[in-house]
Each structure stands twice: as structure tokens, then as C-alpha cells.
Design an enzyme around this catalytic site. Structure first.
Site, PDB file in Angstrom:
ATOM      1  N   HIS A   1      31.262 -71.035 -63.073  1.00 18.56           N
ATOM      2  CA  HIS A   1      29.895 -70.924 -62.555  1.00 18.56           C
ATOM      3  C   HIS A   1      29.822 -71.480 -61.133  1.00 18.56           C
ATOM      4  CE1 HIS A   1      28.746 -70.600 -66.915  1.00 18.56           C
ATOM      5  NE2 HIS A   1      27.943 -69.710 -66.385  1.00 18.56           N
TER       6      HIS A   1
ATOM      7  N   ARG B   1      31.350 -69.159 -75.643  1.00 16.91           N
ATOM      8  CA  ARG B   1      31.359 -69.710 -74.277  1.00 16.91           C
ATOM      9  C   ARG B   1      30.293 -70.800 -74.157  1.00 16.91           C
ATOM     10  NH1 ARG B   1      32.898 -68.759 -68.915  1.00 16.91           N
ATOM     11  NH2 ARG B   1      31.247 -68.534 -67.384  1.00 16.91           N
TER      12      ARG B   1
ATOM     13  N   ARG C   1      35.610 -65.801 -71.181  1.00 11.77           N
ATOM     14  CA  ARG C   1      34.968 -64.619 -71.734  1.00 11.77           C
ATOM     15  C   ARG C   1      36.000 -63.769 -72.473  1.00 11.77           C
ATOM     16  NH1 ARG C   1      33.255 -65.247 -66.409  1.00 11.77           N
ATOM     17  NH2 ARG C   1      31.019 -65.663 -66.119  1.00 11.77           N
TER      18      ARG C   1
ATOM     19  N   LYS D   1      33.884 -62.093 -63.962  1.00 12.55           N
ATOM     20  CA  LYS D   1      32.612 -61.389 -63.853  1.00 12.55           C
ATOM     21  C   LYS D   1      32.040 -61.463 -62.449  1.00 12.55           C
ATOM     22  CE  LYS D   1      28.026 -61.168 -65.988  1.00 12.55           C
ATOM     23  NZ  LYS D   1      27.135 -61.739 -67.027  1.00 12.55           N
TER      24      LYS D   1
ATOM     25  N   HIS E   1      30.004 -64.042 -77.354  1.00  8.16           N
ATOM     26  CA  HIS E   1      29.739 -64.753 -76.093  1.00  8.16           C
ATOM     27  C   HIS E   1      29.190 -66.150 -76.337  1.00  8.16           C
ATOM     28  CE1 HIS E   1      29.512 -64.648 -71.738  1.00  8.16           C
ATOM     29  NE2 HIS E   1      28.304 -65.174 -71.792  1.00  8.16           N
TER      30      HIS E   1
ATOM     31  N   TYR F   1      23.924 -72.387 -69.893  1.00 13.26           N
ATOM     32  CA  TYR F   1      24.995 -72.300 -70.884  1.00 13.26           C
ATOM     33  C   TYR F   1      25.228 -73.639 -71.583  1.00 13.26           C
ATOM     34  CZ  TYR F   1      26.607 -67.583 -69.766  1.00 13.26           C
ATOM     35  OH  TYR F   1      26.700 -66.225 -69.630  1.00 13.26           O
TER      36      TYR F   1
END
Length: 345
Positions: A308, A285, A199, A224, A282, A317
Site C-alpha cells: 500500500h 489479505r 493477493r 495491482k 481476498h 485493510y
């Protein structure tokens, strides 16, 4: 004993409890009035006289939001964005609502009004803040809230996850424009994002001490989800980081000595020049994670890199192109045919 009556198009519920006087509240629907009355009477039976409920008539939602902003928000990593969301809510009509009158119907009206001007995702984030603020008020600040109206409201559906990837020629255009940017850190940050699926905030927080040159890995301390992770570096990623050594400032321990605001501004200018208005930072990513799968990495291997912890979220994603899968199937089929032919001989 509860009394419910309709006045001026609304429903007023009044509960008389011995020793506490009458407690009243107005609702948009009769069902809300009945539910409040039942909960109040049940609480009186369970705990005795709820005299503290009178304080809810003297407090509004704004009192809760302001205290939450000052005491809870500063401890969050996303504090800046939460400050903005709370500022918006404090300007809305719901902030003027007395806590004694706050109901699911009031929250639903707020939702309807907000959806007229902003996207569902924005409304969902605001509701999440309000719901937590009311929960903290009830559980930690000991305000006598009988329920959490936000939890009972009908929240808008979340928007579908983005599937935007770079099309043919777009990466070359993006890279060339980044190279022309007035911010010299933009290009290496974008390239590293493609190589690592990091990120923007994670790239900006990287320090030289986070790189293990022997193992060819880097450690991301601030993430995050709050879980630090160590990720492997591709040969190209190592080249990008190595190139940053030539511009290293002795007084700065960061690999990319710039600010988030400066990168955001430079990115917006580049996107306009490339005519990629619908491509967000973003999305790099998404692009990186999809490329990892197309290279043949397994789900655990990609999750190790992306951070993740939920496979379902990782799949959101991942946007593998069907044509790439078709080409892979062709190669595998041809390879299998060669092996089969060789065995027959």
C-alpha cells in the site's frame, strides 16, 4: 442563437451557427439543454465553426465502447474483467444513445436502472470505464465532445470496506478443508496468503527465481498498482515455499503450478463445506495485515509487505480486534507495574 422548447415531456435545444446549419439535441431537463447550448455557443466563439459536431449524430455510445475495448482495454492488467463490464454496457440502453444526446441525465438514468440489479461498486466500475472511454474519445480520438457527462453525473456511494476476519475455530476448519481439496496447491497458497498478505494473482505468478533464500525475501514483479515490491518472509512462509520444491515440475518455473480458474473453483467448494459463505479469498489479505499490526509491526513495515502506498487505504485493510488491544494493554500495564515496583526497591 439558441432556441429551447419543450416537446413530448422533454427539452429540445437547437443552436444555429452560420455556415454550419442547425444543431439540435434533446434533454430530459431544461438545465441540461441550456448548459449544452451555452457550451456550444462558447465553443463557436473560441474555435470558430464547429462543423465536426455533426458526426456525434451518427455515432452512439456503443461505437466508443467497442473501439475502447479493442484499442485500450487489451493494454490493461485487468483486461478480462473490463471486457466483461463493457459487454454488459453494450447490452444496455445507454449504448444505443447517440453521442449528441448523451447527457448527465441519461447517465443518471443508467445508474438508477443498474442499481436495481447490481451493487454500487459494480456501477462505479462501469462508470469509470465509460468516463475514461469518453475522455480518450475527446482527447486522443478528437471527437468533438463538449463535455464528459459521466463526470457530471451523481455516482452511487461506494460500499463500506469489508471488515470480515476469521473467528475462533474458522481458520482450523478452513485449513482442514483446504487440505482435503482436490487441488493440492490450494492449502499452501492460502497459508502463504496469511503469512504474506499477498493477493491470489501475486501468489500464482510467483517463480522460483523470485526467492532470495539468503535474505529471506521474495520479489513480486506484477502487482495491482503496477509497482514491484520485495517483501520479507516469515519462518512459516519459508517452510511453505520450501515444501513446494518436492513437487516442482522441471518444465514449470512457477512455485504454484495451477491456474486461477482452478483455484477459484476449489476455493468455492471449500467455503461451502466450511459454511463460510461470507468469507472471500481476498479477506485473507485483510486477516494477514491485521495480524501484522497485532504483532506490533509499524505502519511503514506493514506497508512494505502489503504494497500500500496510501496509508488511508492501508487502514481500510486493518481490522484490529478491541479484545486483543485490551490484552496488550493489560500486559503493558503489568510490565510497567513490575518496573515501577523494582525501582522503588
Amino acid at each position: 442563437m439558441a432556441t429551447i422548447r419543450k416537446r413530448n415531456g422533454k427539452w429540445q435545444a437547437q443552436v444555429r451557427i452560420k455556415g454550419s446549419g442547425a444543431l439540435s439535441r434533446t434533454f430530459l431537463t431544461k438545465a441540461d439543454a441550456q448548459a449544452w447550448s451555452r457550451s456550444l455557443e462558447a465553443e463557436a466563439v473560441r474555435r470558430g465553426l464547429p462543423v465536426g459536431l455533426k458526426v456525434l449524430d451518427s455515432m452512439t455510445v456503443s461505437h466508443i465502447l467497442i473501439r475502447y475495448r479493442d484499442e485500450v482495454t487489451p493494454n490493461k492488467r485487468g483486461a478480462v474483467r473490463e471486457y466483461v463490464a463493457i459487454r454488459v454496457m453494450l447490452r444496455s440502453d445507454i449504448s444505443k444513445t447517440k453521442l449528441s444526446s448523451l447527457s448527465a441525465a441519461v447517465v443518471n438514468k443508467y445508474i438508477k436502472n443498474r442499481l436495481a440489479t447490481v451493487k454500487p461498486g459494480t456501477v462505479r466500475r462501469e462508470l469509470s470505464i465509460l468516463q475514461h472511454a469518453l475522455g480518450v474519445s475527446r482527447n486522443e480520438w478528437e471527437l468533438p465532445l463538449q463535455s464528459n457527462p459521466v463526470a457530471m453525473s451523481k455516482k452511487p456511494q461506494a460500499a463500506e470496506s469489508r471488515t470480515r476476519r476469521l473467528e475462533a475455530g474458522e481458520w482450523e476448519c478452513l485449513r482442514n478443508e483446504c487440505a482435503q481439496s482436490g487441488n493440492a496447491q490450494l492449502l499452501p497458497m492460502v497459508e502463504l496468503g496469511i503469512e504474506t498478505a499477498m493477493r491470489r494473482g501475486e501468489v500464482l505468478s510467483l517463480q522460483w527465481k523470485d526467492i532470495d533464500w539468503n535474505k529471506k525475501t521474495l520479489l513480486i514483479h506484477i502487482t495491482k498498482n503496477g509497482h514491484a515490491r520485495t517483501i520479507p518472509l516469515t519462518p512459516r512462509a519459508l517452510q511453505i515455499i520450501e515444501a513446494q520444491r518436492s513437487i516442482k515440475h522441471h518444465s514449470d518455473s512457477r512455485i504454484f503450478p495451477t491456474t486461477e480458474a482452478a483455484i477459484k473453483m476449489a476455493w468455492r467448494r471449500v467455503i461451502r463445506r466450511c459454511c463460510l459463505i461470507d468469507f472471500k479469498y481476498h479477506d485473507l489479505r485483510h486477516e494477514a495485515i491485521s495480524r501484522f499490526f497485532e504483532l506490533g509491526l509499524s505502519i511503514p513495515e506493514v506497508a512494505l509487505i502489503s504494497g500500500h502506498r496510501d496509508t488511508k487505504m492501508l487502514m481500510k485493510y486493518t481490522h484490529i480486534r478491541p479484545e486483543n488491544v485490551s490484552q496488550k494493554l493489560l500486559r503493558l500495564t503489568e510490565a510497567a507495574a513490575i518496573v515501577l515496583s523494582s525501582n522503588r526497591e
